[in-house]
Design a protein around this motif. Structure first.
Motif, PDB file in Angstrom:
ATOM      1  N   ARG A 128       8.455  13.232  25.946  1.00  0.00           N
ATOM      2  CA  ARG A 128       9.255  14.531  25.705  1.00  0.00           C
ATOM      3  C   ARG A 128       9.395  14.319  24.205  1.00  0.00           C
ATOM      4  N   ARG A 150      12.030  26.324  22.053  1.00  0.00           N
ATOM      5  CA  ARG A 150      12.195  27.352  22.896  1.00  0.00           C
ATOM      6  C   ARG A 150      13.057  27.221  24.186  1.00  0.00           C
ATOM      7  N   ASP A 151      12.812  25.836  24.604  1.00  0.00           N
ATOM      8  CA  ASP A 151      13.674  25.286  25.545  1.00  0.00           C
ATOM      9  C   ASP A 151      15.177  25.126  25.443  1.00  0.00           C
ATOM     10  N   ARG A 152      15.633  25.078  24.247  1.00  0.00           N
ATOM     11  CA  ARG A 152      16.930  24.588  24.020  1.00  0.00           C
ATOM     12  C   ARG A 152      17.829  26.145  24.061  1.00  0.00           C
ATOM     13  N   HIS A 155      20.061  20.909  23.502  1.00  0.00           N
ATOM     14  CA  HIS A 155      19.783  21.500  24.821  1.00  0.00           C
ATOM     15  C   HIS A 155      21.152  21.909  25.370  1.00  0.00           C
TER      16      HIS A 155
END
Length: 161
Positions: free
Chosen positions: A28, A87-89, A156
């Motif tokens: 990751r 973009r996943d945060r 996150h």
């Protein structure tokens, strides 16, 4: 679980291989670093392009050229980090934007100070020397940016990491 169908046999369920937690975290982080590098690489290109246009094309002062070029790159980088690298945060907030531009401003100060040392202190002037000083200052300031962007700016979501 995955179900495999065999000819003439009942379906067989198999469990996917469980990866060690350290491997998953390392993978990751490596993917995050790769995405950061893609956005950062495009930002470096913008930064160097504008720097050369201002310094060597329009004969601006070296420090003005480096600061303006860095600021233009920051603007293009925000969209890349927000919509690609992170973009996943957590979703965009005023706090996130303020932190991004605040830390980016500190990055510009660091980058400019490092450029000043190279250009004026070490005599890295002229087309090759100034670009080398600029590139080195970008690389060193980018290490700072990577840490603060991932730690404080694009965190996150609280409900899951």
């Amino acid at each position: 679980m995955t179900v495999h169908l065999s000819e003439g046999r009942a379906p067989v369920a198999t469990r996917p291989a469980i990866r060690p937690r350290a491997f998953t975290r390392t993978r990751r982080l490596a993917l995050e670093l790769a995405r950061f590098s893609v956005v950062g690489g495009s930002g470096v290109a913008v930064n160097i392009l504008f720097f050369n246009l201002l310094l060597h094309g329009l004969n601006w002062a070296p420090m003005a050229a480096t600061v303006i070029a860095s600021c233009v790159a920051i603007g293009t980088n925000y969209a890349g980090f927000r919509f690609f690298a992170y973009r996943d945060r957590a979703s965009r907030t005023r706090r996130q934007i303020a932190l991004f531009f605040g830390f980016s401003g500190l990055g510009v100060v660091m980058e400019s100070a490092l450029f000043y040392v190279g250009y004026h202190g070490l005599g890295m002037s002229g087309p090759f020397g100034s670009n080398l000083a600029k590139a080195l200052s970008i690389v060193l300031a980018s290490a700072f940016r990577f840490v603060v962007y991932r730690t404080w700016v694009f965190q996150h979501a609280k409900h899951g990491r």
